[in-house]
Design an enzyme around this catalytic site. Sequence first.
Site, PDB file in Angstrom:
ATOM      1  N   HIS A  61       0.841  -1.190   0.000  1.00  0.00           N
ATOM      2  CA  HIS A  61       0.000   0.000   0.000  1.00  0.00           C
ATOM      3  C   HIS A  61       0.880   1.244   0.000  1.00  0.00           C
ATOM      4  O   HIS A  61       2.056   1.198   0.376  1.00  0.00           O
ATOM      5  CB  HIS A  61      -0.878   0.017   1.252  1.00  0.00           C
ATOM      6  CG  HIS A  61      -2.037  -0.934   1.179  1.00  0.00           C
ATOM      7  ND1 HIS A  61      -3.004  -1.001   2.144  1.00  0.00           N
ATOM      8  CD2 HIS A  61      -2.394  -1.838   0.239  1.00  0.00           C
ATOM      9  CE1 HIS A  61      -3.906  -1.907   1.825  1.00  0.00           C
ATOM     10  NE2 HIS A  61      -3.552  -2.439   0.662  1.00  0.00           N
ATOM     11  N   GLU A  63       0.931   3.862   1.943  1.00  0.00           N
ATOM     12  CA  GLU A  63       1.446   4.268   3.257  1.00  0.00           C
ATOM     13  C   GLU A  63       2.660   3.419   3.642  1.00  0.00           C
ATOM     14  O   GLU A  63       3.660   3.941   4.155  1.00  0.00           O
ATOM     15  CB  GLU A  63       0.375   4.118   4.342  1.00  0.00           C
ATOM     16  CG  GLU A  63      -0.871   4.978   4.147  1.00  0.00           C
ATOM     17  CD  GLU A  63      -1.968   4.238   3.406  1.00  0.00           C
ATOM     18  OE1 GLU A  63      -1.667   3.493   2.438  1.00  0.00           O
ATOM     19  OE2 GLU A  63      -3.141   4.399   3.782  1.00  0.00           O
ATOM     20  N   ALA A 174     -14.802   8.601 -38.893  1.00  0.00           N
ATOM     21  CA  ALA A 174     -14.292   7.777 -39.996  1.00  0.00           C
ATOM     22  C   ALA A 174     -14.870   8.301 -41.309  1.00  0.00           C
ATOM     23  O   ALA A 174     -15.870   9.025 -41.320  1.00  0.00           O
ATOM     24  CB  ALA A 174     -14.692   6.311 -39.794  1.00  0.00           C
ATOM     25  N   ARG A 219       1.939   1.527 -26.847  1.00  0.00           N
ATOM     26  CA  ARG A 219       3.196   1.538 -27.604  1.00  0.00           C
ATOM     27  C   ARG A 219       4.045   2.745 -27.226  1.00  0.00           C
ATOM     28  O   ARG A 219       4.498   3.494 -28.080  1.00  0.00           O
ATOM     29  CB  ARG A 219       2.886   1.540 -29.105  1.00  0.00           C
ATOM     30  CG  ARG A 219       2.751   0.133 -29.675  1.00  0.00           C
ATOM     31  CD  ARG A 219       2.000   0.127 -30.985  1.00  0.00           C
ATOM     32  NE  ARG A 219       0.568  -0.043 -30.784  1.00  0.00           N
ATOM     33  CZ  ARG A 219      -0.358   0.326 -31.650  1.00  0.00           C
ATOM     34  NH1 ARG A 219      -0.025   0.901 -32.779  1.00  0.00           N
ATOM     35  NH2 ARG A 219      -1.642   0.127 -31.385  1.00  0.00           N
TER      36      ARG A 219
HETATM   37  N1  LIG Z   1     -11.979   7.836 -34.567  1.00  0.00           N
HETATM   38  C1  LIG Z   1     -12.163   7.037 -33.536  1.00  0.00           C
HETATM   39  O1  LIG Z   1     -11.943   7.436 -32.370  1.00  0.00           O
HETATM   40  C2  LIG Z   1     -12.639   5.662 -33.752  1.00  0.00           C
HETATM   41  C3  LIG Z   1     -12.494   4.727 -32.718  1.00  0.00           C
HETATM   42  C4  LIG Z   1     -12.968   3.441 -32.922  1.00  0.00           C
HETATM   43  C5  LIG Z   1     -13.564   3.112 -34.131  1.00  0.00           C
HETATM   44  N2  LIG Z   1     -13.652   4.028 -35.106  1.00  0.00           N
HETATM   45  C6  LIG Z   1     -14.322   3.677 -36.367  1.00  0.00           C
HETATM   46  O2  LIG Z   1     -15.669   3.372 -36.059  1.00  0.00           O
HETATM   47  C7  LIG Z   1     -16.141   2.428 -37.016  1.00  0.00           C
HETATM   48  C8  LIG Z   1     -16.839   1.304 -36.267  1.00  0.00           C
HETATM   49  O3  LIG Z   1     -17.946   1.823 -35.582  1.00  0.00           O
HETATM   50  P1  LIG Z   1     -19.321   1.027 -35.585  1.00  0.00           P
HETATM   51  O4  LIG Z   1     -20.338   1.893 -34.987  1.00  0.00           O
HETATM   52  O5  LIG Z   1     -19.533   0.503 -36.958  1.00  0.00           O
HETATM   53  O6  LIG Z   1     -18.993  -0.254 -34.707  1.00  0.00           O
HETATM   54  P2  LIG Z   1     -18.626  -0.432 -33.153  1.00  0.00           P
HETATM   55  O7  LIG Z   1     -19.210   0.632 -32.366  1.00  0.00           O
HETATM   56  O8  LIG Z   1     -17.168  -0.687 -33.055  1.00  0.00           O
HETATM   57  O9  LIG Z   1     -19.337  -1.797 -32.857  1.00  0.00           O
HETATM   58  C9  LIG Z   1     -20.741  -1.933 -32.903  1.00  0.00           C
HETATM   59  C10 LIG Z   1     -20.994  -3.352 -32.501  1.00  0.00           C
HETATM   60  O10 LIG Z   1     -20.985  -3.452 -31.088  1.00  0.00           O
HETATM   61  C11 LIG Z   1     -21.733  -4.585 -30.717  1.00  0.00           C
HETATM   62  N3  LIG Z   1     -22.780  -4.272 -29.768  1.00  0.00           N
HETATM   63  C12 LIG Z   1     -23.137  -5.042 -28.717  1.00  0.00           C
HETATM   64  N4  LIG Z   1     -24.092  -4.477 -28.013  1.00  0.00           N
HETATM   65  C13 LIG Z   1     -24.381  -3.323 -28.614  1.00  0.00           C
HETATM   66  C14 LIG Z   1     -25.317  -2.320 -28.354  1.00  0.00           C
HETATM   67  N5  LIG Z   1     -26.116  -2.374 -27.280  1.00  0.00           N
HETATM   68  N6  LIG Z   1     -25.366  -1.288 -29.217  1.00  0.00           N
HETATM   69  C15 LIG Z   1     -24.544  -1.205 -30.260  1.00  0.00           C
HETATM   70  N7  LIG Z   1     -23.621  -2.137 -30.541  1.00  0.00           N
HETATM   71  C16 LIG Z   1     -23.553  -3.186 -29.732  1.00  0.00           C
HETATM   72  C17 LIG Z   1     -22.315  -5.137 -32.016  1.00  0.00           C
HETATM   73  O11 LIG Z   1     -21.320  -6.078 -32.379  1.00  0.00           O
HETATM   74  P3  LIG Z   1     -21.613  -7.417 -33.203  1.00  0.00           P
HETATM   75  O12 LIG Z   1     -22.199  -6.944 -34.494  1.00  0.00           O
HETATM   76  O13 LIG Z   1     -20.270  -8.024 -33.322  1.00  0.00           O
HETATM   77  O14 LIG Z   1     -22.555  -8.212 -32.357  1.00  0.00           O
HETATM   78  C18 LIG Z   1     -22.300  -3.954 -32.919  1.00  0.00           C
HETATM   79  O15 LIG Z   1     -22.278  -4.334 -34.263  1.00  0.00           O
HETATM   80  C19 LIG Z   1     -14.962   1.975 -37.807  1.00  0.00           C
HETATM   81  O16 LIG Z   1     -14.996   2.614 -39.054  1.00  0.00           O
HETATM   82  C20 LIG Z   1     -13.780   2.450 -37.011  1.00  0.00           C
HETATM   83  O17 LIG Z   1     -12.686   2.742 -37.837  1.00  0.00           O
HETATM   84  C21 LIG Z   1     -13.206   5.293 -34.960  1.00  0.00           C
END
Ligand SMILES: NC(=O)c1ccc[n+]([C@@H]2O[C@H](COP(=O)([O-])OP(=O)(O)OC[C@H]3O[C@@H](n4cnc5c(N)ncnc54)[C@H](OP(=O)(O)O)[C@@H]3O)[C@@H](O)[C@H]2O)c1
Length: 334
Positions: A61, A63, A174, A219
Amino acid sequence: MTPPADATADPLADRRFMAAAIALSERGRGLSTPNPNVGCLIVCEGRVVGRGWTQKGGRPHAEAQALEQAMDRARGATAYVTLEPCFHLSPRGPRCADLIVRAGIRRVVIALRDPDPRTDGQGAAWLRDHGVAAEMGLLEAEARAAMAGFVLRQTLGRPAVTLKLGLSLDGRIALPDGSSRWITGPDARAHAHLERARHDAILAGGGTLRADAPRLDVRLPGLESHSPRRILLSGEAAPQGWERIERPEDIAALERVDHLLVEGGAGAAAAFLRAGLVDRLLLYRAPILIGEGLAALGDIGLADLADAHGRWTLTDERRLGVDRLEVYVAARNA
Ligand SMILES: NC(=O)c1ccc[n+]([C@@H]2O[C@H](COP(=O)([O-])OP(=O)(O)OC[C@H]3O[C@@H](n4cnc5c(N)ncnc54)[C@H](OP(=O)(O)O)[C@@H]3O)[C@@H](O)[C@H]2O)c1
């Protein structure tokens, strides 16, 4: 021998030392589970003689570590601790309230009372019963924020959740084809990796896994071993090395996860917001426009614009290279 008189309170010095103890506590965030990431400073005649923070896996911890450094100089000194010293007996080590008494500390300044029912006031009472002055509540909100995961585990039975988004100026994450590498520059990405290192686990949705196959590791030189566990939000099986949950609410069952970082995408982020499970927002905003593309969030369940106001409080903002970071905390936690 008369111990040095360090029991004279100087409110400004107290605040400064407690702020330093809180900064130390941040070093254990994402590493200290199952124990809280506590920070401790021991000060004798205005000089810091011991510093500690909860180590990986929860022991020693803060402390214990600080007292070991201070040795005899702890006698008559003041200890600044971000959380009430523990009082419960554990096979893994001594109770800190007792350690402090035995070390001869004269005064203990505590930021936050321990919500764990096994201590909850008893640590401070033990100190007072043994002639140690114990004060509670200095920089309590700041300490609570630094140990948010532990506090929420104790009070709500779930980890603290930070949602990170890398955005264009027009709120896109995106291009229409899903490509999002890279929206932000190297400084913002390095900062995001540091945030990863301070979380026990990191979560992405199934869509992000399919689009980007992200590694979600740290990283940064020297911090590679701090890569958190990877959690997938999906109805489909997780790849090797990942754990899976099916609903945001399932985070409560993730053992030894007090601080969770949600890295998107839009669907996962919206699902956590809809469930009221986001405590902190990290928005990395790049000076680019995307236009048509993927919006940062899907449906967050908002029906009335009035309900959107007053929910988030800006707590930090800074430039990271050409990008800008904004940190918000949920108003209920501010
Ligand atoms: N710029 C950024 O900060 C950033 C960060 C991350 C991603 N991205 C981009 O975001 C895109 C992906 O986003 P996305 O919206 O398509 O996918 P996502 O948010 O990564 O995933 C959505 C998936 O989450 C799962 N899920 C489970 N419970 C859910 C719920 N209650 N509500 C919604 N989803 C649930 C489902 O997976 P299953 O279909 O597998 O069941 C759903 O298809 C990509 O293009 C990526 O490059 C950008």
